[in-house]
Design an enzyme around this catalytic site. Sequence first.
Site: not given
Length: 359
Positions: A71, A129
């Site tokens: 991400d 994350e």
Amino acid sequence: MPLDLTASSIDLTRAICDIDSVIDNEGPLADLIEQSVVGLDHLEVQRFGDTIVARTNLGRAQRVVIAGHIDTVPLNGNLTSRFETLDGVDYLWGRGTVDMKAGVAVQLKLAAELSEPIVDVTWIWYDHEEVSEAKNGLNRLSQSNPELLKGDFAILGEPTRSEIEGGCNGNLRAEIRTRGLRAHSARAWVGDNAIHKAAPILDLLAAYEPRTVEVDGLEYREGLNAVGITGGVAGNVIPDECMVHINYRFAPSRSGDEAIAHMHELFGELGEIEIVDLAVGARPGLDAPIAQGFVAAVGGVPMPKYGWTDVARFSRLGVPAVNYGPGDPLKAHADDERVALQQITDCENGLRAWLTATD
């Protein structure tokens, strides 16, 4: 179409950077990663939401976990990616180039190519994350399938300029509140100004000298800072409450309970303390023979990681872990986020040399 894992790690970085995977939109990139590795005979592939796990099962004496998140933070005119040269250095510019798709690209290329590494490898590419712990794909995996995070050593592809950064500092956030009594500001003497009562907290923070602590041969620099302050009711009212938001970065030799105790030691007589976030750090883990072999193969002098990273999740499971990936962390999340191409190549060469080394 699946990703071309035979491409150079630089071209692969660009390909995955051009796939929007901003927080909550990791699915399309996770789909491509799964499609790209699921047909590789030497890997056992499992998917958990948008987290992909690919493992070798060669019966090696040791297992290593190598992980990276897919991400990114939101875009700001920095997609699609482009190559550029600044001051004689060749870069790939764009969102995610540093944090941390260059590291993911290196991992994907090596996962595909290295069918006979000297250790068994668990490759993990995970989602979420950049947000709260509850959503973090690696955290969810540690709760649902902790056996998949087990190993003798772990490497997280966080940006380190392709140098080794061991462990990480812990991170604590606390809110310190002072209380007072409201009154009309024209008759302040009948009230008690809570903002004024916060002055000793700010004085202490301004004078505080953070420690530098040696942990297993690495020096971790701590930090204690006010990161926010709120208070006030109206322009003619003496405030009855003020809150100072404090961030404490503490060396991995200090436990969470010890970090909390330090907050009470410093501020216990100055206001009400509420701990709103706490993540313990991770020791460097460089004393393990397997880690020493990694350092010897990669070269350079290991440094400490000052920020908190997911290496701490491995540390909790008793797995020594380091950060190692291309990109300058100072450019992570920046609008001009860019990674030096040489660092991508250096990271690939370092990991490849270690994973294929022979005595």
